[in-house]
Motif scaffolding. Sequence first.
Motif, PDB file in Angstrom:
ATOM      1  N   GLN A  79       1.191  -1.164   0.017  1.00 41.96           N
ATOM      2  CA  GLN A  79       0.163   0.175   0.123  1.00 41.96           C
ATOM      3  C   GLN A  79       0.749   1.413  -0.172  1.00 41.96           C
ATOM      4  OE1 GLN A  79      -2.656   0.067   3.581  1.00 41.96           O
ATOM      5  NE2 GLN A  79      -3.692   2.125   2.616  1.00 41.96           N
ATOM      6  N   LEU A  80       2.278   0.723   0.657  1.00 39.46           N
ATOM      7  CA  LEU A  80       2.606   2.587   1.060  1.00 39.46           C
ATOM      8  C   LEU A  80       3.214   2.647  -0.807  1.00 39.46           C
ATOM      9  CD1 LEU A  80       3.938   4.283   2.740  1.00 39.46           C
ATOM     10  CD2 LEU A  80       6.032   2.346   3.117  1.00 39.46           C
ATOM     11  N   ALA A  81       4.054   1.568  -1.193  1.00 38.83           N
ATOM     12  CA  ALA A  81       4.931   1.429  -1.872  1.00 38.83           C
ATOM     13  C   ALA A  81       4.132   2.547  -3.402  1.00 38.83           C
ATOM     14  CB  ALA A  81       5.180  -0.221  -2.934  1.00 38.83           C
ATOM     15  N   ARG A  82       2.220   1.484  -3.462  1.00 44.76           N
ATOM     16  CA  ARG A  82       1.184   2.490  -4.352  1.00 44.76           C
ATOM     17  C   ARG A  82       1.711   4.257  -3.952  1.00 44.76           C
ATOM     18  NH1 ARG A  82      -0.483  -2.766  -3.655  1.00 44.76           N
ATOM     19  NH2 ARG A  82      -2.415  -1.743  -1.601  1.00 44.76           N
ATOM     20  N   ARG A  83       1.016   3.729  -3.498  1.00 45.27           N
ATOM     21  CA  ARG A  83       0.894   5.839  -2.239  1.00 45.27           C
ATOM     22  C   ARG A  83       2.330   6.436  -2.998  1.00 45.27           C
ATOM     23  NH1 ARG A  83      -1.225   8.685  -2.951  1.00 45.27           N
ATOM     24  NH2 ARG A  83      -3.222   8.729  -3.104  1.00 45.27           N
ATOM     25  N   ILE A  84       3.168   5.794  -2.806  1.00 46.80           N
ATOM     26  CA  ILE A  84       4.117   6.225  -3.110  1.00 46.80           C
ATOM     27  C   ILE A  84       4.402   6.687  -4.565  1.00 46.80           C
ATOM     28  CG2 ILE A  84       7.047   6.409  -3.351  1.00 46.80           C
ATOM     29  CD1 ILE A  84       6.926   5.056  -0.100  1.00 46.80           C
ATOM     30  N   THR A  85       4.293   5.290  -4.814  1.00 40.73           N
ATOM     31  CA  THR A  85       4.453   5.989  -6.880  1.00 40.73           C
ATOM     32  C   THR A  85       3.200   6.921  -6.995  1.00 40.73           C
ATOM     33  OG1 THR A  85       4.753   4.097  -7.101  1.00 40.73           O
ATOM     34  CG2 THR A  85       4.083   4.629  -8.668  1.00 40.73           C
ATOM     35  N   ALA A  86       2.474   6.697  -6.320  1.00 39.44           N
ATOM     36  CA  ALA A  86       1.351   7.767  -6.996  1.00 39.44           C
ATOM     37  C   ALA A  86       1.742   9.141  -6.531  1.00 39.44           C
ATOM     38  CB  ALA A  86      -0.296   7.310  -6.817  1.00 39.44           C
ATOM     39  N   HIS A  87       2.048   9.247  -5.504  1.00 43.44           N
ATOM     40  CA  HIS A  87       2.516  10.745  -5.240  1.00 43.44           C
ATOM     41  C   HIS A  87       3.480  11.467  -5.932  1.00 43.44           C
ATOM     42  CE1 HIS A  87       3.264  14.286  -2.700  1.00 43.44           C
ATOM     43  NE2 HIS A  87       5.053  13.337  -2.460  1.00 43.44           N
ATOM     44  N   LEU A  88       4.667  10.392  -6.302  1.00 43.05           N
ATOM     45  CA  LEU A  88       6.432  10.921  -7.176  1.00 43.05           C
ATOM     46  C   LEU A  88       5.261  11.140  -8.572  1.00 43.05           C
ATOM     47  CD1 LEU A  88       8.228   8.497  -6.412  1.00 43.05           C
ATOM     48  CD2 LEU A  88       8.393  10.066  -5.604  1.00 43.05           C
ATOM     49  N   ALA A  89       4.213  10.466  -9.014  1.00 39.89           N
ATOM     50  CA  ALA A  89       3.522  10.462 -10.651  1.00 39.89           C
ATOM     51  C   ALA A  89       3.411  12.189 -10.517  1.00 39.89           C
ATOM     52  CB  ALA A  89       2.636   9.785 -11.335  1.00 39.89           C
ATOM     53  N   LEU A  90       2.515  12.830  -9.167  1.00 41.21           N
ATOM     54  CA  LEU A  90       2.696  14.064  -9.025  1.00 41.21           C
ATOM     55  C   LEU A  90       2.867  14.727  -8.580  1.00 41.21           C
ATOM     56  CD1 LEU A  90      -0.971  13.544  -6.676  1.00 41.21           C
ATOM     57  CD2 LEU A  90      -1.152  14.281  -8.735  1.00 41.21           C
ATOM     58  N   GLU A  91       4.160  14.579  -7.715  1.00 40.28           N
ATOM     59  CA  GLU A  91       5.453  15.276  -8.220  1.00 40.28           C
ATOM     60  C   GLU A  91       5.901  16.197  -9.413  1.00 40.28           C
ATOM     61  OE1 GLU A  91       6.639  15.096  -3.215  1.00 40.28           O
ATOM     62  OE2 GLU A  91       7.634  14.225  -4.913  1.00 40.28           O
ATOM     63  N   ASP A  92       5.734  14.913 -10.024  1.00 41.34           N
ATOM     64  CA  ASP A  92       6.646  15.137 -11.022  1.00 41.34           C
ATOM     65  C   ASP A  92       5.950  16.339 -12.045  1.00 41.34           C
ATOM     66  OD1 ASP A  92       9.025  14.016 -13.111  1.00 41.34           O
ATOM     67  OD2 ASP A  92       8.085  13.133 -14.752  1.00 41.34           O
ATOM     68  N   GLU A  93       4.886  16.258 -12.043  1.00 41.58           N
ATOM     69  CA  GLU A  93       3.435  16.812 -13.240  1.00 41.58           C
ATOM     70  C   GLU A  93       3.968  18.538 -13.014  1.00 41.58           C
ATOM     71  OE1 GLU A  93      -0.539  16.703 -14.917  1.00 41.58           O
ATOM     72  OE2 GLU A  93      -0.258  14.439 -14.105  1.00 41.58           O
ATOM     73  N   TYR A 129      13.547   5.941  -3.493  1.00 41.25           N
ATOM     74  CA  TYR A 129      12.469   5.505  -3.792  1.00 41.25           C
ATOM     75  C   TYR A 129      13.000   3.523  -4.711  1.00 41.25           C
ATOM     76  CZ  TYR A 129       8.212   3.175  -6.315  1.00 41.25           C
ATOM     77  OH  TYR A 129       7.117   2.611  -6.570  1.00 41.25           O
ATOM     78  N   ALA A 130      14.041   3.455  -4.995  1.00 42.82           N
ATOM     79  CA  ALA A 130      14.956   2.482  -5.572  1.00 42.82           C
ATOM     80  C   ALA A 130      15.122   1.479  -4.237  1.00 42.82           C
ATOM     81  CB  ALA A 130      16.363   2.839  -6.556  1.00 42.82           C
ATOM     82  N   ALA A 131      15.615   2.526  -3.644  1.00 38.76           N
ATOM     83  CA  ALA A 131      16.345   1.849  -1.804  1.00 38.76           C
ATOM     84  C   ALA A 131      14.872   1.020  -1.721  1.00 38.76           C
ATOM     85  CB  ALA A 131      16.566   2.815  -1.108  1.00 38.76           C
ATOM     86  N   TYR A 132      13.646   1.769  -1.433  1.00 39.08           N
ATOM     87  CA  TYR A 132      11.936   0.944  -1.106  1.00 39.08           C
ATOM     88  C   TYR A 132      11.852   0.307  -2.156  1.00 39.08           C
ATOM     89  CZ  TYR A 132       7.948   0.541   0.326  1.00 39.08           C
ATOM     90  OH  TYR A 132       6.603   0.078   1.023  1.00 39.08           O
ATOM     91  N   GLN A 133      11.709  -0.464  -2.817  1.00 35.53           N
ATOM     92  CA  GLN A 133      11.403  -1.344  -4.389  1.00 35.53           C
ATOM     93  C   GLN A 133      12.454  -2.507  -3.745  1.00 35.53           C
ATOM     94  OE1 GLN A 133      11.664   0.999  -7.682  1.00 35.53           O
ATOM     95  NE2 GLN A 133       9.646   0.539  -8.032  1.00 35.53           N
ATOM     96  N   ALA A 134      13.715  -1.912  -3.729  1.00 38.50           N
ATOM     97  CA  ALA A 134      14.611  -3.236  -3.064  1.00 38.50           C
ATOM     98  C   ALA A 134      14.099  -4.039  -1.898  1.00 38.50           C
ATOM     99  CB  ALA A 134      16.770  -2.441  -3.220  1.00 38.50           C
ATOM    100  N   HIS A 135      13.835  -2.898  -0.996  1.00 36.66           N
ATOM    101  CA  HIS A 135      13.737  -3.619   0.492  1.00 36.66           C
ATOM    102  C   HIS A 135      12.823  -4.816   0.155  1.00 36.66           C
ATOM    103  CE1 HIS A 135      13.533  -3.475   4.787  1.00 36.66           C
ATOM    104  NE2 HIS A 135      12.125  -3.465   4.489  1.00 36.66           N
ATOM    105  N   ILE A 136      11.844  -3.769  -0.586  1.00 37.38           N
ATOM    106  CA  ILE A 136      10.332  -4.987  -0.866  1.00 37.38           C
ATOM    107  C   ILE A 136      10.610  -6.241  -1.041  1.00 37.38           C
ATOM    108  CG2 ILE A 136       8.153  -5.625  -1.961  1.00 37.38           C
ATOM    109  CD1 ILE A 136       8.067  -2.303  -1.412  1.00 37.38           C
ATOM    110  N   ALA A 137      12.331  -6.224  -2.724  1.00 38.48           N
ATOM    111  CA  ALA A 137      12.276  -7.633  -2.558  1.00 38.48           C
ATOM    112  C   ALA A 137      13.044  -8.272  -2.424  1.00 38.48           C
ATOM    113  CB  ALA A 137      13.150  -6.919  -4.823  1.00 38.48           C
TER     114      ALA A 137
END
Length: 135
Positions: free
Chosen positions: A42-56, A85-93
């Motif tokens: 859930q945190l990963a999905r929220r981060i992804t959506a948030h980063l897309a907003l920040e990017d835009e 974000y890469a560190a977070y994804q690597a942590h999950i994996a």
Amino acid sequence: MSIRTILSADHAELERLCADMIALVDRPAPGDIAGIAALRWQLARRITAHLALEDEYIYRPAADGTLPRLGAAAAAVKDELGELYAAYQAHIARWPGYRLTADWATFRAEATALLARLQARIRREDAELYPLLPE
């Protein structure tokens, strides 16, 4: 509703999710493994959506000069973005459920440190970047 308000609300939700995750891992032994798995996704999905907003609404307008007030501040904050974000994804994996129960102390230490980095990032954006956004 302004983009600043939307992004700030997202930060509040991310802070809540981080606090919920910290509460789940702040135990001497593994407890709710299914809850940890669900919450970290859930945190990963929220981060992804948030980063897309920040990017835009922050990083692209800062880079193309549309919002020049954001320029240097946005560049400084964005430099950290990909690595965190890469560190977070690597942590999950790196920590599937069976592994985190087998090495709870290491998982707990890594998760707590990563969540602290995420919370610091949120606070930094709130303090240094979001005040530069239009109301």
